[in-house]
Design a protein around this motif. Structure first.
Motif, PDB file in Angstrom:
ATOM      1  N   UNK A 189      -2.696   8.359 -12.783  1.00  0.00           N
ATOM      2  CA  UNK A 189      -3.987   8.114 -13.430  1.00  0.00           C
ATOM      3  C   UNK A 189      -5.062   8.050 -12.350  1.00  0.00           C
ATOM      4  N   UNK A 190      -5.807   9.127 -12.185  1.00  0.00           N
ATOM      5  CA  UNK A 190      -6.805   9.199 -11.122  1.00  0.00           C
ATOM      6  C   UNK A 190      -7.911   8.162 -11.306  1.00  0.00           C
ATOM      7  N   UNK A 191      -8.213   7.785 -12.540  1.00  0.00           N
ATOM      8  CA  UNK A 191      -9.253   6.783 -12.780  1.00  0.00           C
ATOM      9  C   UNK A 191      -8.810   5.419 -12.247  1.00  0.00           C
ATOM     10  N   UNK A 192      -7.552   5.044 -12.503  1.00  0.00           N
ATOM     11  CA  UNK A 192      -7.024   3.768 -12.025  1.00  0.00           C
ATOM     12  C   UNK A 192      -6.903   3.769 -10.505  1.00  0.00           C
ATOM     13  N   UNK A 193      -6.328   4.819  -9.954  1.00  0.00           N
ATOM     14  CA  UNK A 193      -6.129   4.851  -8.504  1.00  0.00           C
ATOM     15  C   UNK A 193      -7.457   4.844  -7.757  1.00  0.00           C
ATOM     16  N   UNK A 194      -8.461   5.516  -8.290  1.00  0.00           N
ATOM     17  CA  UNK A 194      -9.771   5.532  -7.642  1.00  0.00           C
ATOM     18  C   UNK A 194     -10.410   4.152  -7.674  1.00  0.00           C
ATOM     19  N   UNK A 195     -10.362   3.497  -8.827  1.00  0.00           N
ATOM     20  CA  UNK A 195     -10.981   2.180  -8.962  1.00  0.00           C
ATOM     21  C   UNK A 195     -10.286   1.149  -8.075  1.00  0.00           C
ATOM     22  N   UNK A 196      -8.963   1.295  -7.884  1.00  0.00           N
ATOM     23  CA  UNK A 196      -8.193   0.315  -7.133  1.00  0.00           C
ATOM     24  C   UNK A 196      -8.050   0.684  -5.660  1.00  0.00           C
ATOM     25  N   UNK A 197      -8.733   1.708  -5.198  1.00  0.00           N
ATOM     26  CA  UNK A 197      -8.653   2.159  -3.805  1.00  0.00           C
ATOM     27  C   UNK A 197      -7.225   2.532  -3.421  1.00  0.00           C
ATOM     28  N   UNK A 198      -6.492   3.068  -4.388  1.00  0.00           N
ATOM     29  CA  UNK A 198      -5.162   3.593  -4.133  1.00  0.00           C
ATOM     30  C   UNK A 198      -5.282   5.090  -3.911  1.00  0.00           C
ATOM     31  N   UNK A 199      -4.165   5.738  -3.870  1.00  0.00           N
ATOM     32  CA  UNK A 199      -4.192   7.180  -3.753  1.00  0.00           C
ATOM     33  C   UNK A 199      -3.237   7.759  -4.778  1.00  0.00           C
ATOM     34  N   UNK A 200      -3.730   8.636  -5.590  1.00  0.00           N
ATOM     35  CA  UNK A 200      -2.875   9.277  -6.578  1.00  0.00           C
ATOM     36  C   UNK A 200      -1.709   9.931  -5.853  1.00  0.00           C
ATOM     37  N   UNK A 210       0.841  -1.202   0.000  1.00  0.00           N
ATOM     38  CA  UNK A 210       0.000   0.000   0.000  1.00  0.00           C
ATOM     39  C   UNK A 210       0.874   1.249   0.000  1.00  0.00           C
ATOM     40  N   UNK A 211       2.193   1.064   0.034  1.00  0.00           N
ATOM     41  CA  UNK A 211       3.137   2.170   0.164  1.00  0.00           C
ATOM     42  C   UNK A 211       3.466   2.717  -1.225  1.00  0.00           C
ATOM     43  N   UNK A 212       2.855   3.837  -1.558  1.00  0.00           N
ATOM     44  CA  UNK A 212       3.071   4.412  -2.878  1.00  0.00           C
ATOM     45  C   UNK A 212       4.499   4.917  -3.048  1.00  0.00           C
ATOM     46  N   UNK A 213       5.141   5.337  -1.950  1.00  0.00           N
ATOM     47  CA  UNK A 213       6.520   5.793  -2.038  1.00  0.00           C
ATOM     48  C   UNK A 213       7.442   4.647  -2.439  1.00  0.00           C
ATOM     49  N   UNK A 214       7.211   3.466  -1.879  1.00  0.00           N
ATOM     50  CA  UNK A 214       8.007   2.297  -2.245  1.00  0.00           C
ATOM     51  C   UNK A 214       7.880   2.037  -3.743  1.00  0.00           C
ATOM     52  N   UNK A 215       6.654   2.064  -4.238  1.00  0.00           N
ATOM     53  CA  UNK A 215       6.436   1.825  -5.660  1.00  0.00           C
ATOM     54  C   UNK A 215       7.162   2.856  -6.513  1.00  0.00           C
ATOM     55  N   UNK A 216       7.050   4.122  -6.119  1.00  0.00           N
ATOM     56  CA  UNK A 216       7.686   5.193  -6.878  1.00  0.00           C
ATOM     57  C   UNK A 216       9.197   5.051  -6.934  1.00  0.00           C
ATOM     58  N   UNK A 217       9.792   4.721  -5.797  1.00  0.00           N
ATOM     59  CA  UNK A 217      11.245   4.790  -5.696  1.00  0.00           C
ATOM     60  C   UNK A 217      11.968   3.502  -6.060  1.00  0.00           C
ATOM     61  N   UNK A 218      11.278   2.354  -5.975  1.00  0.00           N
ATOM     62  CA  UNK A 218      12.017   1.100  -6.100  1.00  0.00           C
ATOM     63  C   UNK A 218      11.460   0.107  -7.113  1.00  0.00           C
ATOM     64  N   UNK A 219      10.305   0.346  -7.679  1.00  0.00           N
ATOM     65  CA  UNK A 219       9.718  -0.629  -8.593  1.00  0.00           C
ATOM     66  C   UNK A 219       9.981  -0.256 -10.049  1.00  0.00           C
ATOM     67  N   UNK A 220      10.274  -1.269 -10.859  1.00  0.00           N
ATOM     68  CA  UNK A 220      10.421  -1.044 -12.296  1.00  0.00           C
ATOM     69  C   UNK A 220       9.066  -0.842 -12.956  1.00  0.00           C
TER      70      UNK A 220
END
Length: 569
Positions: A524-535, A492-502
């Protein structure tokens, strides 16, 4: 105005330790304030909280010097029952607080102990559940709820006690981004409506700052290192100076050469007041070049149209196809219940797909046993307590090595190496029970890392970790990736995804709804909203200030940080 909580020259030393954990604490918290206690792991945050709610000295013994007053009363004259009437505590693990067979029984627990008349008790329970949006679940078992729902029930429980001080210990630890936003908004609504004094301990900086905070108290090495408003501490870079992560849009502004002087309301990207040099941001965004090289490693793992159902007729994973290359890192994103953990169970062999195929190095492994898959694929659960079986730390790390027949010398060398990597070597002879939740998380990762799998699946690897330990550990993971080990982060950690994921793969309702660069997905606000993520706050900042391409701004931040890491290697 008399403070509702007052520490005066207060120090505390645990019975088993030679030096004090809290030193010379002087802090007044006024009735109705909303306070965020921040600091790295081991800084004394939780110990300070335990002093407030009475767990110290009633559950954790030690030596106290100085004075602590709660609601104007000397804490040394109060027992734990009396303190609980004033201070309601919500733990990071809601399951540890549940005592009732149903949601309603759990919320009513303390009122039953106080012999509250039944009619009054029912009214209070229904009112509290209605306030947190859980009235429809009054007769349901609390352990059957989602993480966000459990947290809401815990909150209803303390609301029903009429405690005027609410203490939240890592309230967002088990929540997806959307549930985290909802939880912080709910806490703020209760703070405003009931005039409660709210104290929050939490690592997720941007989520805490999304709602108003009166003051931030920064702890470091057992002392109060700084106290101030969010603007005071954010503008001065105080959080970063003590190893804490400040909002990443402020980092991006600094990279672009923008000063924070003259700006206010810095706690949210949309709310900043003042004048920003938009042109300077655009120039910086266009000037950053990608330092990343394309990975061309062989496909390690491939899922082809995988479908799985726990019960006939209800697929929880639907036609999922994805591939992971050798040395690739993928962030598997999605809200609670999206199917991420079930998918990891399919990969490890815990679940057998109803339809579809799992391939490793091009070979179908549908009929491989869990044990055989475990030689190539490692899996670390979200809750370390579900994995740890040994009493001593060194024994836990060496357990898998012993089972695989490693010699005592090899076992010692590997165990020591991974304990150093995970920052646990100084504690190698400690009992596991002495570790914090975050340290147990690192221990469970070390135990699997010692086995050298080709693919590591990490379920919420950074949960409960402060920024320093998070960075040290994830930088090491990046090194392993460069050496060919692949990683799948369920997070659920968006920072991890941003900094370390390909790449990012996003799931919702059991299916993959997006697979793209992290910058494109989290912009993509449409994707993040549908997936209960946070832009990401970077995209929100870019959109709020009218930049030409939010996704390009996010990618510029990723590339700039990657270039900085590479230049320091």
């Amino acid at each position: 105005m008399q403070p509702v909580i007052s520490f005066r020259d207060f120090s505390f030393r645990y019975k088993s330790q030679s030096s004090a954990t809290l030193k010379n604490i002087n802090l007044d918290i006024v009735r109705g304030e909303k306070i965020w206690i921040a600091g790295p792991s081991g800084s004394g945050k939780s110990t300070l909280a335990h002093c407030i709610n009475g767990l110290i000295p009633f559950s954790y013994g030690g030596e106290i010097t100085g004075e602590l007053y709660v609601n104007g009363k000397d804490s040394s004259s109060q027992d734990i029952f009396e303190r609980s009437k004033s201070v309601g505590t919500i733990l990071q693990n809601p399951d540890a607080q549940f005592v009732g067979q149903t949601v309603g029984e759990d919320v009513a627990f303390q009122m039953e102990n106080e012999a509250t008349p039944q009619a009054e008790m029912k009214t209070a329970v229904f009112s509290a559940l209605d306030l947190v949006g859980m009235l429809d679940y009054e007769g349901q078992g609390p352990h059957d709820l989602s993480g966000g729902q459990k947290q809401s029930v815990s909150l209803a429980g303390v609301l029903s006690t009429k405690a005027d001080i609410l203490l939240f210990d890592e309230p967002l630890a088990n929540l997806d981004p959307a549930s985290g936003v909802k939880a912080m908004r709910l806490i703020e609504e209760i703070h405003q409506a009931g005039g409660k004094t709210v104290i929050i301990i939490e690592h997720r900086v941007e989520d805490v700052l999304q709602e108003p905070i009166d003051r931030i108290v920064v702890m470091n090495e057992g002392e109060i290192a700084a106290i101030g408003t969010p603007d005071d501490l954010l503008a001065g870079g105080t959080l970063a100076s003590f190893g804490l992560r400040q909002p990443i849009y402020l980092d991006a502004m600094a990279y672009a050469g923008l000063s924070l002087q003259g700006l206010s309301n810095l706690r949210t990207p949309e709310g900043i007041l003042g004048t920003l040099d938009k042109g300077k941001l655009e120039v910086w965004m266009d000037s950053v070049e990608s330092p990343q090289e394309q990975r061309d490693g062989d496909v390690l793992l491939e899922l082809r149209d995988v479908t799985y159902a726990y019960d006939a007729g209800r697929d929880v994973v639907r036609q999922v196809s994805l591939s992971i290359g050798a040395g690739e890192t993928i962030a598997l994103l999605g809200g609670n219940g999206a199917g991420k953990s079930t998918l990891s169970g399919i990969i490890t062999g815990l679940f057998k797909p109803r339809i579809g195929e799992v391939r490793l190095w091009g070979e179908s492994i549908n009929n491989w046993s869990i044990r055989r898959r475990g030689t190539e694929i490692g899996y670390v659960m979200q809750n370390p307590n579900h994995m740890i079986t040994q009493h001593m730390i060194w024994d836990e790390v060496g357990l898998g090595l012993t089972a695989r027949g490693f010699s005592p010398t090899e076992r010692e060398e590997r165990s020591d190496e991974v304990l150093k990597i995970c920052g646990l070597y100084p504690y190698r002879n400690w009992p596991v029970s002495a570790l914090s939740f975050g340290q147990k998380k690192r221990l469970s990762i070390a135990s699997i890392l010692a086995l050298s799998p080709k693919l590591m699946i990490l379920d919420e690897p950074t949960a409960g970790q402060d920024y320093r330990h998070y960075t040290e550990f994830m930088d090491f993971i990046a090194e392993l990736s460069n050496q060919g080990m692949a990683f799948l982060f369920i997070t659920h950690d968006m920072h991890l995804a941003l900094e370390y994921a390909d790449r990012a793969v996003v799931m919702a309702e059991g299916g993959v709804i997006a697979a793209d660069t992290v910058a494109n997905v989290l912009s993509n606000s449409e994707v993040t909203s549908k997936a209960r993520l946070r832009e990401t706050s970077l995209a929100r900042f870019a959109r709020a200030w009218g930049l030409s391409s939010p996704s390009r701004f996010v990618q510029a931040f990723i590339d700039y940080e990657q270039k900085g890491k590479t230049s320091h290697e």
